[in-house]
Each structure stands twice: as structure tokens, then as C-alpha cells.
Motif scaffolding. Structure first.
Motif, short mmCIF file in Angstrom:
data_model
loop_
_atom_site.label_atom_id
_atom_site.label_comp_id
_atom_site.label_asym_id
_atom_site.label_seq_id
_atom_site.Cartn_x
_atom_site.Cartn_y
_atom_site.Cartn_z
N ALA A 210 -63.44 -31.90 34.23
CA ALA A 210 -64.44 -33.08 33.80
C ALA A 210 -63.71 -33.67 32.50
O ALA A 210 -63.77 -34.64 32.42
N VAL A 211 -63.19 -32.75 31.79
CA VAL A 211 -62.43 -33.04 30.58
C VAL A 211 -61.32 -34.07 31.04
O VAL A 211 -60.87 -35.05 30.37
N ILE A 212 -60.38 -33.48 31.95
CA ILE A 212 -59.33 -34.23 32.56
C ILE A 212 -59.72 -35.61 33.04
O ILE A 212 -59.16 -36.66 32.50
N ASN A 213 -60.67 -35.69 33.62
CA ASN A 213 -61.31 -37.04 34.25
C ASN A 213 -61.61 -38.04 32.99
O ASN A 213 -61.36 -39.32 33.01
N PHE A 214 -62.42 -37.34 32.22
CA PHE A 214 -62.60 -38.32 30.95
C PHE A 214 -61.43 -38.61 30.18
O PHE A 214 -61.32 -39.85 29.73
N CYS A 215 -60.51 -38.11 29.92
CA CYS A 215 -59.22 -38.37 29.25
C CYS A 215 -58.38 -39.36 30.18
O CYS A 215 -57.86 -40.34 29.82
N LYS A 216 -58.51 -39.35 31.34
CA LYS A 216 -57.92 -40.19 32.19
C LYS A 216 -58.78 -41.72 32.23
O LYS A 216 -58.05 -42.66 32.35
N GLU A 217 -59.86 -41.72 31.96
CA GLU A 217 -60.69 -42.87 31.92
C GLU A 217 -60.32 -43.55 30.42
O GLU A 217 -60.44 -44.69 30.34
N TYR A 218 -60.00 -42.63 29.47
CA TYR A 218 -59.72 -43.44 28.11
C TYR A 218 -58.29 -42.93 27.67
O TYR A 218 -58.40 -42.10 26.50
N PRO A 219 -57.28 -43.11 28.36
CA PRO A 219 -55.98 -42.30 27.95
C PRO A 219 -55.69 -42.34 26.58
O PRO A 219 -55.16 -41.54 26.13
#
Length: 306
Positions: A210-219
Motif C-alpha cells: 500500500a505504501v509503495i502504491n501511494f509512492c508511485k501515485e505521488y512519486p
């Protein structure tokens, strides 16, 4: 007879995009339609810096749409008796909901204070509070004194953790600020040494992804968290590797844009661990393996130039 009703709302001009998003989310709950086809936006006379939103909806959905918009904080113009009734009902329900929430919080606080004084938590009390960190602490303290109680707490933990993770995933999708708050809480799960010791790998994995996905959304804003997780010794190897893959996949096509982050990663990411211990224990598809090796080689070369 007209089968639609027009819902009016006056909003601040700076809230236009935010309010459009609210309207879009609300109408999607009730019918498939393009927002531009049912929403008209105008500038009311003699009211500077304000916009008039006019949403035309089927009468069959009107009450629920009005309620949903009211729940979201949109001020509806009460220009029709049916609209006024729906808005008043929504406000009444909100007040009741807020009152219930306040009562629940007071009850939980009172319970926590009482429990702190007596120093013990029953299984029922822990199940009610649904505080995974508290449950972990109690389970850890009970491991030798009361093995059965510790076991029961561990049986409750997966569901409580899943609820906590799902809540943060939902909250984090709302905005960058919300994502940052959710990441902080999700990292607390994916980096928890006791959960790791208790073998709650599924929860750690879910929170980490989930953290990884958030980071990919706001790189550009959150990529630092990927560097952190890539190098974390507290989480599981899968999250180390997947974080590194996500990080390298973002930066590789725009090295200049992420120049600072690349320098930080070069100094801190343990490529040896990624290349040996972690990669050996994580299942990767051929493309991921290729990307991992490419990323490791990239940072090895960068390190030589520092």
C-alpha cells in the motif's frame, strides 16, 4: 411531467475542482453518466469569487444525491421544499452520527483510562478497542505469563490489522496530504519487529505494498519513502525488493529530475543485500529480475563516482 430536479449550490471559486470531484463521485454512485452532461457552472450576479453549480438529477435519486452532497460538506440551496427536507434530514443524520462518534470516543477513552489504572486488558476489551499496537504490546507481555491469552490475541490480530490497513488505503487516496498520513501509519505496520516475529507476513506485505502504491501515485513527493523501505532491516525482503523496483522504475527514465534522490539512494541503499539475501527469497517475474539487476548495477556504478 419533468422527471429531473435541479440541485443548486454556491461555492467559492477556489473550491471549483474539489467540488467537481465531490459531485463526480456522488453521481457515480447512482447512475452512469458524464458529469459535464448534468452539471452546469455559472457565475452568480453580485457575488464575486463565487460559482453556481447546477446539477440536474433524476427525481428518483434526488434525495440520496442531496444527502450525499450534504454529507460531503456541499452547501445546497434550499429553493424547493423537497430539497429543503432532504438537506435537513442529512444534517440531522450528521448531527446524530457526530454525537454517536463523540460518545464512542468518550467510551473508549474512559475504558483506556480504567484499564491503564488496573493494568490489564481482557480479550473482550481488546477486541472492542481494535488497537493493533495495543494488542501487540499486550500479547508480547503475556507471552510467558499467560500463553493462552497471548494466543487468543494473536488470533484476533489479523482481522484488526486488515481493518487498519484498509482504512488507511481508503483515506490515503483522497489527497497527497492524506497519503502522507496513511503512509506513516502503514509503515508502522510494515516495519513492526514484533509483527515480523509473530509471522504476520501477510499484514506486513499488504501494508508495505500500500505504501509503495501511494509512492508511485505521488512519486516526486513520496519517493523518499521508497528509498527508506528499500533499505529497511525491519520489514520483510519482499518489501525491500519491491520498493527498490518501484523506486528505480520511477527514476530511470528521468535521471535529472530525480538527481537529489539518486544521490541519497546511492549513499544509503544496500545493493549487496538486495542482490543476495533479499532477491534470493523473493519471487520475481523475468521482467522484475531484469529491472532489479539493472537497478543494482546502476547504483553500483553511481557509488564509484561519489
Amino acid at each position: 411531467m419533468k422527471n429531473t430536479i435541479t440541485i443548486l449550490s454556491i461555492i467559492k471559486k477556489q473550491d471549483e475542482e474539489k467540488t467537481k470531484g465531490i459531485f463526480k463521485n456522488v453521481i457515480e454512485k447512482f447512475w452512469n453518466g458524464d458529469l459535464s452532461e448534468v452539471l452546469k457552472i455559472g457565475k452568480p450576479n453580485q457575488i464575486p469569487n463565487q460559482l453556481l453549480f447546477a446539477l440536474e438529477v433524476p427525481k428518483t435519486n434526488a434525495v440520496e444525491v442531496i444527502k450525499q452532497l450534504t454529507y460531503e460538506g456541499v452547501a445546497i440551496v434550499k429553493n424547493d421544499p423537497s430539497i429543503k427536507t432532504a438537506v435537513n434530514e442529512a444534517n440531522f443524520e450528521l448531527e446524530n452520527q457526530q454525537a454517536s462518534t463523540i460518545q464512542r470516543i468518550k467510551k473508549e477513552d474512559a475504558l483506556k483510562n480504567k484499564l491503564l489504572k488496573k493494568g490489564e486488558y481482557s480479550i473482550e476489551e481488546l477486541a472492542y478497542l481494535k488497537d493493533w499496537q495495543l494488542m501487540v504490546d499486550v500479547a508480547l507481555n503475556q507471552s510467558f505469563n499467560n500463553i493462552d491469552k497471548s494466543r487468543k490475541i494473536k488470533e484476533l490480530l489479523p482481522e484488526v490489522l486488515n481493518e487498519a490497513i484498509e482504512k488507511e488505503i481508503e483515506l490515503g487516496t483522497r489527497s497527497l496530504g492524506a497519503a502522507k498520513n496513511s503512509i506513516e501509519k502503514l509503515v508502522a505496520i510494515t516495519e513492526n519487529e514484533t509483527l515480523k516475529r509473530f509471522h504476520f507476513t501477510g499484514s506486513i506485505r499488504k501494508a508495505g505494498h500500500a505504501v509503495i502504491n501511494f509512492c508511485k501515485e505521488y512519486p516526486k513527493d513520496l519517493i523518499g519513502d521508497l528509498i527508506f523501505l528499500s533499505n529497511s532491516s525491519s520489514t520483510i525482503p519482499e518489501i525491500n525488493v519491491k520498493s527498490f523496483l518501484a523506486f528505480y522504475n520511477v527514476i530511470k527514465d528521468d535521471l535529472e529530475k530525480y538527481d537529489y534522490e539518486i544521490i541519497v539512494a546511492t549513499r544509503h541503499i544496500n545493493t549487496r543485500a538486495l542482490d543476495t539475501v533479499h532477491s534470493a527469497s523473493v519471487k520475481l517475474d523475468p521482467e522484475e529480475k531484469k529491472l532489479l539487476q539493472e537497478g543494482i548495477e546502476f547504483f553500483k556504478k553511481k557509488r564509484l563516482s561519489l
